[in-house]
Design a protein around this motif. Structure first.
Motif, PDB file in Angstrom:
ATOM      1  N   VAL A  87      -0.478  15.741  -6.338  1.00 13.67           N
ATOM      2  CA  VAL A  87      -0.879  15.255  -4.781  1.00 13.67           C
ATOM      3  C   VAL A  87       0.190  14.305  -4.441  1.00 13.67           C
ATOM      4  CG1 VAL A  87      -3.024  14.282  -6.454  1.00 13.67           C
ATOM      5  CG2 VAL A  87      -1.288  12.876  -6.335  1.00 13.67           C
ATOM      6  N   SER A  88      -0.479  14.194  -3.058  1.00 11.93           N
ATOM      7  CA  SER A  88       0.690  14.001  -2.145  1.00 11.93           C
ATOM      8  C   SER A  88       0.430  12.190  -1.426  1.00 11.93           C
ATOM      9  CB  SER A  88       0.818  14.867  -0.991  1.00 11.93           C
ATOM     10  OG  SER A  88       1.182  13.804  -0.008  1.00 11.93           O
ATOM     11  N   VAL A  89       0.967  11.815  -1.596  1.00 12.47           N
ATOM     12  CA  VAL A  89       0.429   9.600  -1.491  1.00 12.47           C
ATOM     13  C   VAL A  89       0.562  10.116   0.418  1.00 12.47           C
ATOM     14  CG1 VAL A  89       0.627   7.319  -1.936  1.00 12.47           C
ATOM     15  CG2 VAL A  89       1.235   8.882  -3.593  1.00 12.47           C
ATOM     16  N   THR A  90      -0.414   9.285   1.491  1.00 12.87           N
ATOM     17  CA  THR A  90      -0.203   9.112   2.535  1.00 12.87           C
ATOM     18  C   THR A  90      -0.130   7.826   3.085  1.00 12.87           C
ATOM     19  OG1 THR A  90      -2.756   9.675   2.288  1.00 12.87           O
ATOM     20  CG2 THR A  90      -1.469  11.333   2.345  1.00 12.87           C
ATOM     21  N   GLY A  91      -0.415   7.169   2.063  1.00 12.43           N
ATOM     22  CA  GLY A  91      -0.589   5.857   2.837  1.00 12.43           C
ATOM     23  C   GLY A  91      -1.032   4.693   1.820  1.00 12.43           C
ATOM     24  N   ILE A  92      -0.465   3.786   1.788  1.00 12.67           N
ATOM     25  CA  ILE A  92      -0.877   1.871   1.440  1.00 12.67           C
ATOM     26  C   ILE A  92      -2.014   0.988   1.510  1.00 12.67           C
ATOM     27  CG2 ILE A  92      -0.256   0.234  -0.975  1.00 12.67           C
ATOM     28  CD1 ILE A  92       1.894   2.506  -1.313  1.00 12.67           C
ATOM     29  N   THR A  93      -3.150   0.244   1.719  1.00  8.29           N
ATOM     30  CA  THR A  93      -3.354  -0.817   1.793  1.00  8.29           C
ATOM     31  C   THR A  93      -3.462  -1.614   1.273  1.00  8.29           C
ATOM     32  OG1 THR A  93      -4.810   0.532   3.138  1.00  8.29           O
ATOM     33  CG2 THR A  93      -5.942  -1.292   3.553  1.00  8.29           C
ATOM     34  N   PRO A  94      -2.678  -2.932   2.006  1.00  6.89           N
ATOM     35  CA  PRO A  94      -2.524  -4.336   1.105  1.00  6.89           C
ATOM     36  C   PRO A  94      -3.477  -4.872   1.034  1.00  6.89           C
ATOM     37  CG  PRO A  94      -0.423  -3.636   2.788  1.00  6.89           C
ATOM     38  CD  PRO A  94      -1.901  -2.790   3.208  1.00  6.89           C
ATOM     39  N   PRO A  95      -4.171  -5.842   0.111  1.00  8.53           N
ATOM     40  CA  PRO A  95      -5.136  -6.576   0.121  1.00  8.53           C
ATOM     41  C   PRO A  95      -5.307  -7.247   1.329  1.00  8.53           C
ATOM     42  CG  PRO A  95      -3.871  -7.009  -2.260  1.00  8.53           C
ATOM     43  CD  PRO A  95      -2.809  -5.938  -0.972  1.00  8.53           C
ATOM     44  N   VAL A  96      -6.639  -7.520   1.974  1.00 10.14           N
ATOM     45  CA  VAL A  96      -7.046  -8.258   2.560  1.00 10.14           C
ATOM     46  C   VAL A  96      -6.930  -9.975   2.398  1.00 10.14           C
ATOM     47  CG1 VAL A  96      -7.131  -6.331   4.792  1.00 10.14           C
ATOM     48  CG2 VAL A  96      -8.799  -7.403   2.905  1.00 10.14           C
ATOM     49  N   SER A  97      -6.947 -10.892   3.365  1.00  9.67           N
ATOM     50  CA  SER A  97      -7.024 -12.320   2.619  1.00  9.67           C
ATOM     51  C   SER A  97      -8.568 -12.769   2.411  1.00  9.67           C
ATOM     52  CB  SER A  97      -6.842 -13.286   3.960  1.00  9.67           C
ATOM     53  OG  SER A  97      -7.651 -13.484   5.250  1.00  9.67           O
ATOM     54  N   ASP A  98      -9.461 -11.723   3.033  1.00 11.41           N
ATOM     55  CA  ASP A  98     -11.192 -12.442   2.720  1.00 11.41           C
ATOM     56  C   ASP A  98     -11.685 -10.883   2.101  1.00 11.41           C
ATOM     57  OD1 ASP A  98     -10.562 -10.170   3.678  1.00 11.41           O
ATOM     58  OD2 ASP A  98     -12.575 -10.601   5.795  1.00 11.41           O
ATOM     59  N   GLN A  99     -10.507  -9.820   1.008  1.00  7.53           N
ATOM     60  CA  GLN A  99     -11.200  -9.817  -0.195  1.00  7.53           C
ATOM     61  C   GLN A  99     -11.002 -10.420  -1.572  1.00  7.53           C
ATOM     62  OE1 GLN A  99      -8.595  -5.845  -0.222  1.00  7.53           O
ATOM     63  NE2 GLN A  99      -9.051  -5.455  -2.119  1.00  7.53           N
ATOM     64  N   ILE A 100     -12.467  -9.824  -1.609  1.00  3.71           N
ATOM     65  CA  ILE A 100     -12.512 -10.924  -3.628  1.00  3.71           C
ATOM     66  C   ILE A 100     -11.821 -10.313  -4.001  1.00  3.71           C
ATOM     67  CG2 ILE A 100     -14.314 -10.849  -5.115  1.00  3.71           C
ATOM     68  CD1 ILE A 100     -16.605 -11.121  -2.460  1.00  3.71           C
ATOM     69  N   ASP A 101     -11.859  -8.726  -4.712  1.00  2.00           N
ATOM     70  CA  ASP A 101     -10.762  -8.231  -5.702  1.00  2.00           C
ATOM     71  C   ASP A 101      -9.040  -8.387  -5.539  1.00  2.00           C
ATOM     72  OD1 ASP A 101     -11.105  -6.536  -4.325  1.00  2.00           O
ATOM     73  OD2 ASP A 101     -12.630  -4.802  -5.675  1.00  2.00           O
ATOM     74  N   ASP A 102      -9.107  -8.594  -3.806  1.00  2.00           N
ATOM     75  CA  ASP A 102      -7.384  -8.456  -4.601  1.00  2.00           C
ATOM     76  C   ASP A 102      -6.783  -7.473  -4.807  1.00  2.00           C
ATOM     77  OD1 ASP A 102      -5.234  -9.704  -3.909  1.00  2.00           O
ATOM     78  OD2 ASP A 102      -5.007 -10.585  -5.285  1.00  2.00           O
ATOM     79  N   VAL A 103      -6.857  -6.163  -4.249  1.00  2.00           N
ATOM     80  CA  VAL A 103      -6.243  -4.985  -4.392  1.00  2.00           C
ATOM     81  C   VAL A 103      -5.757  -4.117  -3.982  1.00  2.00           C
ATOM     82  CG1 VAL A 103      -7.632  -4.949  -6.305  1.00  2.00           C
ATOM     83  CG2 VAL A 103      -8.170  -3.645  -5.050  1.00  2.00           C
ATOM     84  N   TYR A 104      -4.681  -3.245  -3.713  1.00  2.00           N
ATOM     85  CA  TYR A 104      -4.176  -2.206  -3.146  1.00  2.00           C
ATOM     86  C   TYR A 104      -5.351  -1.568  -3.481  1.00  2.00           C
ATOM     87  CZ  TYR A 104       0.348  -5.009  -2.049  1.00  2.00           C
ATOM     88  OH  TYR A 104       1.383  -5.308  -1.710  1.00  2.00           O
ATOM     89  N   GLN A 291       5.181   1.234   5.317  1.00  2.00           N
ATOM     90  CA  GLN A 291       4.320   1.469   6.193  1.00  2.00           C
ATOM     91  C   GLN A 291       3.038  -0.605   5.720  1.00  2.00           C
ATOM     92  OE1 GLN A 291       1.239   3.544   3.806  1.00  2.00           O
ATOM     93  NE2 GLN A 291       0.347   2.267   5.506  1.00  2.00           N
ATOM     94  N   ALA A 292       3.854   0.192   3.911  1.00  4.05           N
ATOM     95  CA  ALA A 292       3.005  -0.854   3.350  1.00  4.05           C
ATOM     96  C   ALA A 292       2.646  -2.517   3.752  1.00  4.05           C
ATOM     97  CB  ALA A 292       3.292  -0.447   1.983  1.00  4.05           C
ATOM     98  N   GLY A 293       4.317  -2.535   5.081  1.00  5.30           N
ATOM     99  CA  GLY A 293       4.757  -3.892   4.792  1.00  5.30           C
ATOM    100  C   GLY A 293       5.596  -4.231   4.318  1.00  5.30           C
ATOM    101  N   ALA A 294       6.559  -3.450   3.432  1.00  2.00           N
ATOM    102  CA  ALA A 294       7.789  -4.076   2.674  1.00  2.00           C
ATOM    103  C   ALA A 294       8.749  -3.996   4.189  1.00  2.00           C
ATOM    104  CB  ALA A 294       7.914  -3.231   1.226  1.00  2.00           C
ATOM    105  N   ASP A 295       9.909  -5.354   3.924  1.00  2.00           N
ATOM    106  CA  ASP A 295      11.182  -5.548   4.476  1.00  2.00           C
ATOM    107  C   ASP A 295      12.186  -4.053   4.187  1.00  2.00           C
ATOM    108  OD1 ASP A 295       9.739  -6.907   6.118  1.00  2.00           O
ATOM    109  OD2 ASP A 295      10.920  -8.987   4.615  1.00  2.00           O
ATOM    110  N   ALA A 296      12.541  -4.002   5.157  1.00  2.00           N
ATOM    111  CA  ALA A 296      14.186  -2.855   4.886  1.00  2.00           C
ATOM    112  C   ALA A 296      15.121  -3.784   5.663  1.00  2.00           C
ATOM    113  CB  ALA A 296      13.271  -1.620   5.667  1.00  2.00           C
ATOM    114  N   VAL A 297      16.338  -3.175   5.084  1.00  2.00           N
ATOM    115  CA  VAL A 297      17.453  -3.626   5.955  1.00  2.00           C
ATOM    116  C   VAL A 297      18.458  -2.324   5.423  1.00  2.00           C
ATOM    117  CG1 VAL A 297      17.583  -5.669   4.675  1.00  2.00           C
ATOM    118  CG2 VAL A 297      18.298  -4.082   2.667  1.00  2.00           C
TER     119      VAL A 297
END
Length: 484
Positions: A87-104, A291-297
């Motif tokens: 399978v080819s992973v195409t993206g990651i959606t982080p949890p949103v602040s108003d999400q009840i179950d707090d999952v990726y 893409q998921a929001g992690a900082d890079a150096v």
């Protein structure tokens, strides 16, 4: 498109040494985990496996692979792991602040559709890819990465050609050249762009000679074997051009200075070959984490735009962990150690182990990792590209962006015509470099180097290409509703 309702404790992206090491610890805590990988079988590139129905005699023989093969054997058919392979992973959606179950939500494409898995924590262990360079003939069939040549030998013991030249700055080409020799191939030459004195002086200033003496002994044995076979070993030489009509037929090597500039007063050397193995370093596969929001150096020596992580391998994006080459090129042993630390970190964050015991278990791995990183620092410094090499290997007609057919000359002309262009994303919009199927994986480092020289600025000023969903190409059919 299918959205998952099941929630895992951890989703691991990448079934190489880092991902498997994290999984092995997490299983012991009772965590529910899912592993996603592009290959049909786990192991990553270093322990590339043949298809299950194939029997390959002497597959990955030698002590170098013993521990990794044992890890594979313990985990490959483990019933407590949900495997999603090919399978080819195409993206990651982080949890949103108003999400009840707090999952990726992890998006992936299989042979049927775009689907998702959900997890409280995500580990990205996506590895790296070989760094390509642009020069006359670089896109001819037969010009390959040294690692790609090795992949065929590892997985199914297929020798992809008959006569080889290897060229680069990384010692991997010595390992692959010896494996090609063992398989019956003929090595016409091995060329390093740097001086042999560069490596010796850096080695004498490093403690790695004593802590990793087995590695250096293995390298010395490979060198002796190649020299006894009559293989020319050239230093301060780089590829000038690859020639041929429809396929590679010859390779010309150019003497270069310590900075990588050509030395026209010295004669070039041309070899009749059908394969050129390039080994000019690696780029980390950080697009998914960015893409998921992690900082890079930025680190030129360690593989490009690296993902920052804390002592538990957690990125700046809470709940998103990283391990392996994505944090900096350091090899399989370091990847295993980072994977184990990430597994401990995720178990700690999930409440499966208290912080105190987790710290105690991680302490030894962190000490070992420090030693591995010191060795990696030496190896990365040894393999560093000379400052002027990339620019001097290119000609105006050399393809910089293969997907969009953009030449070096066209890129430089765009920079001349638009003096305000400085950042990678602005150049991308103006020239279409980085807009093809590879999304900049093959062209970014070349484009950034051209911009750096034309604008006399740093790569940090240029910045990376934006990482957007989907980070890998999607088929249109995968996005369409399934027919019932």
């Amino acid at each position: 498109m299918t959205l998952s309702r099941e929630i895992f404790d951890v989703a691991i992206i990448g079934a190489g040494p880092a991902g498997l090491s994290a999984a092995e610890y997490l299983i012991s805590t009772g965590a529910r985990i899912v592993i996603l990988d592009e290959q049909p079988r786990p192991g990553g590139q270093i322990t590339r496996q043949p298809p299950k129905d194939f029997v390959v005699k002497n597959w990955l023989k030698g002590d170098l692979y013993k521990d990794l093969k044992a890890l594979l054997s313990r985990l490959e058919d483990h019933v407590d792991i949900v495997w999603k392979m090919s399978v080819s992973v195409t993206g990651i959606t982080p949890p949103v602040s108003d999400q009840i179950d707090d999952v990726y939500q992890v998006w992936y494409q299989d042979d049927r559709a775009v689907q998702t898995v959900r997890a409280h924590k995500v580990l990205v262990a996506a590895g790296c890819y070989e760094r390509p360079l642009a020069f006359p003939g670089s896109t001819l069939p037969g010009v390959m990465g040294a690692g790609a040549i090795q992949t065929f030998l590892k997985s199914q013991q297929v020798l992809v050609g008959a006569r080889f030249v290897f060229a680069g700055t990384h010692p991997l080409q010595l390992v692959v050249a010896e494996q090609v020799l063992d398989a019956g191939g003929q090595i016409e030459a091995i060329a390093f762009a740097q001086s042999p004195l560069t490596g010796v002086s850096r080695l004498l200033r490093s403690t790695s000679l004593f802590s990793h003496w087995r590695v250096f002994l293995t390298a010395a044995r490979s060198l002796i074997r190649l020299r006894r076979a009559g293989v020319p070993l050239l230093f301060k030489h780089a590829v000038k051009q690859a020639g041929g009509v429809d396929r590679l037929e010859q390779v010309t090597l150019q003497p270069v200075t310590a900075t990588g500039a050509p030395q026209p007063e010295r004669p070039v050397r041309t070899f009749i070959v059908d394969r050129l193995g390039m080994s000019y370093g690696f780029q980390v596969s950080a697009e998914l984490a960015r893409q998921a929001g992690a900082d890079a150096v930025w680190s030129a020596d360690q593989g490009g735009w690296l993902i920052s992580a804390n002592s538990w391998q957690e990125s700046s994006q809470p709940g998103l962990f990283v391990a392996g080459e994505i944090t900096g090129m350091a090899g399989a042993e370091a990847s295993c150690l980072e994977g184990r630390i990430a597994g401990l970190g995720m178990a700690r964050a999930l409440g499966l182990i208290p912080t105190g015991p987790a710290d105690a278990l991680a302490a030894r791995s962190r000490r070992q990792l420090s030693r591995q990183n010191a060795f990696a620092g030496f190896l990365n410094a040894f393999s560093r590209l000379p400052d002027d090499l990339v620019a001097h290997m290119m000609t105006p007609d050399s393809l910089v962006c293969r997907c969009e057919n953009i030449t070096c000359g066209a890129l430089r002309q765009a920079l001349t015509d638009h003096p305000h262009l400085r950042e990678a994303n602005g150049v991308k919009l103006m020239t279409r470099t980085g807009m093809g199927l590879c999304q900049g994986r093959l062209c970014y480092s070349i484009v950034a180097e051209v911009i750096r020289r034309e604008r006399d600025c740093s790569i940090k000023d240029i910045g990376p290409y934006h990482a957007q969903w989907p980070v890998k190409p999607l088929s249109i059919s995968a996005l369409l509703p399934r027919q019932k």
